[in-house]
Design a protein around this motif. Structure first.
Motif, PDB file in Angstrom:
ATOM      1  N   ALA A 189       0.832  -1.190   0.000  1.00  0.00           N
ATOM      2  CA  ALA A 189       0.000   0.000   0.000  1.00  0.00           C
ATOM      3  C   ALA A 189       0.872   1.247   0.000  1.00  0.00           C
ATOM      4  CB  ALA A 189      -0.912   0.004   1.226  1.00  0.00           C
ATOM      5  N   SER A 190       0.479   2.222  -0.817  1.00  0.00           N
ATOM      6  CA  SER A 190       1.206   3.488  -0.866  1.00  0.00           C
ATOM      7  C   SER A 190       0.724   4.390   0.268  1.00  0.00           C
ATOM      8  CB  SER A 190       0.962   4.181  -2.207  1.00  0.00           C
ATOM      9  OG  SER A 190      -0.376   4.630  -2.284  1.00  0.00           O
ATOM     10  N   ARG A 191       1.443   5.464   0.482  1.00  0.00           N
ATOM     11  CA  ARG A 191       1.032   6.429   1.504  1.00  0.00           C
ATOM     12  C   ARG A 191      -0.338   7.023   1.157  1.00  0.00           C
ATOM     13  NH1 ARG A 191       5.040  10.298   4.509  1.00  0.00           N
ATOM     14  NH2 ARG A 191       5.908   8.234   4.608  1.00  0.00           N
ATOM     15  N   ALA A 192      -0.540   7.349  -0.129  1.00  0.00           N
ATOM     16  CA  ALA A 192      -1.837   7.894  -0.557  1.00  0.00           C
ATOM     17  C   ALA A 192      -2.945   6.862  -0.329  1.00  0.00           C
ATOM     18  CB  ALA A 192      -1.788   8.310  -2.020  1.00  0.00           C
ATOM     19  N   GLY A 193      -2.651   5.592  -0.577  1.00  0.00           N
ATOM     20  CA  GLY A 193      -3.628   4.529  -0.337  1.00  0.00           C
ATOM     21  C   GLY A 193      -3.965   4.384   1.135  1.00  0.00           C
ATOM     22  N   LYS A 194      -2.963   4.564   1.985  1.00  0.00           N
ATOM     23  CA  LYS A 194      -3.200   4.488   3.434  1.00  0.00           C
ATOM     24  C   LYS A 194      -4.047   5.668   3.903  1.00  0.00           C
ATOM     25  CE  LYS A 194       0.858   1.752   4.455  1.00  0.00           C
ATOM     26  NZ  LYS A 194       2.106   1.621   5.193  1.00  0.00           N
ATOM     27  N   TYR A 195      -3.762   6.862   3.366  1.00  0.00           N
ATOM     28  CA  TYR A 195      -4.584   8.034   3.712  1.00  0.00           C
ATOM     29  C   TYR A 195      -6.017   7.851   3.219  1.00  0.00           C
ATOM     30  CZ  TYR A 195      -0.405  10.656   5.065  1.00  0.00           C
ATOM     31  OH  TYR A 195       0.739  11.085   5.681  1.00  0.00           O
ATOM     32  N   LYS A 196      -6.155   7.237   2.038  1.00  0.00           N
ATOM     33  CA  LYS A 196      -7.476   6.950   1.488  1.00  0.00           C
ATOM     34  C   LYS A 196      -8.265   6.049   2.429  1.00  0.00           C
ATOM     35  CE  LYS A 196      -7.822   3.442  -0.667  1.00  0.00           C
ATOM     36  NZ  LYS A 196      -8.332   2.068  -0.495  1.00  0.00           N
ATOM     37  N   THR A 197      -7.616   4.985   2.875  1.00  0.00           N
ATOM     38  CA  THR A 197      -8.283   4.049   3.784  1.00  0.00           C
ATOM     39  C   THR A 197      -8.656   4.737   5.099  1.00  0.00           C
ATOM     40  OG1 THR A 197      -7.097   2.198   2.792  1.00  0.00           O
ATOM     41  CG2 THR A 197      -8.077   1.822   4.961  1.00  0.00           C
ATOM     42  N   LEU A 198      -7.752   5.554   5.624  1.00  0.00           N
ATOM     43  CA  LEU A 198      -8.045   6.292   6.852  1.00  0.00           C
ATOM     44  C   LEU A 198      -9.244   7.223   6.653  1.00  0.00           C
ATOM     45  CD1 LEU A 198      -7.348   7.170   9.762  1.00  0.00           C
ATOM     46  CD2 LEU A 198      -5.804   8.871   8.750  1.00  0.00           C
ATOM     47  N   ALA A 199      -9.255   7.968   5.556  1.00  0.00           N
ATOM     48  CA  ALA A 199     -10.363   8.888   5.294  1.00  0.00           C
ATOM     49  C   ALA A 199     -11.675   8.124   5.101  1.00  0.00           C
ATOM     50  CB  ALA A 199     -10.065   9.753   4.074  1.00  0.00           C
ATOM     51  N   GLN A 200     -11.623   6.977   4.422  1.00  0.00           N
ATOM     52  CA  GLN A 200     -12.838   6.169   4.251  1.00  0.00           C
ATOM     53  C   GLN A 200     -13.362   5.689   5.601  1.00  0.00           C
ATOM     54  OE1 GLN A 200     -11.161   3.284   1.503  1.00  0.00           O
ATOM     55  NE2 GLN A 200     -12.472   4.037  -0.147  1.00  0.00           N
ATOM     56  N   CYS A 201     -12.465   5.187   6.435  1.00  0.00           N
ATOM     57  CA  CYS A 201     -12.876   4.675   7.746  1.00  0.00           C
ATOM     58  C   CYS A 201     -13.440   5.788   8.629  1.00  0.00           C
ATOM     59  CB  CYS A 201     -11.716   3.971   8.437  1.00  0.00           C
ATOM     60  SG  CYS A 201     -11.278   2.391   7.676  1.00  0.00           S
ATOM     61  N   VAL A 202     -12.778   6.929   8.642  1.00  0.00           N
ATOM     62  CA  VAL A 202     -13.278   8.048   9.457  1.00  0.00           C
ATOM     63  C   VAL A 202     -14.624   8.523   8.911  1.00  0.00           C
ATOM     64  CG1 VAL A 202     -12.853  10.455  10.116  1.00  0.00           C
ATOM     65  CG2 VAL A 202     -11.013   8.778  10.286  1.00  0.00           C
ATOM     66  N   GLY A 203     -14.711   8.729   7.606  1.00  0.00           N
ATOM     67  CA  GLY A 203     -15.957   9.206   7.007  1.00  0.00           C
ATOM     68  C   GLY A 203     -17.118   8.254   7.222  1.00  0.00           C
TER      69      GLY A 203
END
Length: 169
Positions: A92-106
């Motif tokens: 997973a890339s850093r952008a992919g990890k941020y994506k997953t974090l934003a999805q989970c928070v949202g």
């Protein structure tokens, strides 16, 4: 309303264990190729199922869910293709990890039944409207990160061989 609380708590616990699992694997030097492949798939299943249910209940637009699912399925198929052709697992890339974090928070914010904390006779308080603006801002940010990180994965896999030689020099 009880089932909504249960759904919110289960989602938050499941999303939190993903972070814990990654931390434990790194701390105890248990990072494996299989883990690098399966962890993102587990994330995609959790988030994808939540998006489909939220869309089915009219809480997230279907176009948002479809765009995210197309990206997630496409990247997963690409990962298997790369492995099948003798390549290594794409971490997973850093952008992919941020994506997953934003999805989970949202999605965690979306599932949380804030409307149950307000007396029904008083109308909708302003803070609930602000809460939903923040919630959907995070969800749309996760969509942008989803598409951006998907593009990065495609670029990393399909870039011309000449750019590989240039970056190694």
């Amino acid at each position: 309303m009880t089932m909504r609380w249960v759904a919110a708590v289960l989602f938050i616990v499941a999303a939190s264990t993903d972070k814990l699992d990654g931390w434990m694997a790194r701390t105890y030097d248990q990072v494996t190729e299989l883990g690098k492949l399966m962890d993102p798939i587990a994330d995609k299943l959790l988030i994808g199922a939540t998006l489909v249910v939220a869309s089915a209940f009219g809480e997230v637009y279907w176009w948002v869910t479809i765009l995210m699912l197309v990206r997630e399925i496409g990247i997963t198929v690409m990962r298997f293709f790369v492995i099948d052709t003798g390549g290594r697992v794409i971490a997973a890339s850093r952008a992919g990890k941020y994506k997953t974090l934003a999805q989970c928070v949202g999605l965690g914010l979306l599932l949380f039944p804030v409307w149950s904390l307000s007396p029904s006779s008083a109308g909708t308080p302003m803070w609930i409207n602000v809460y939903y603006v923040v919630t959907f801002t995070v969800i749309y940010l996760s969509l942008i990160l989803c598409l951006y990180s998907g593009g990065l994965y495609l670029y990393r896999v399909w870039r011309p061989a000449s750019s590989d030689a240039a970056t190694k020099a």
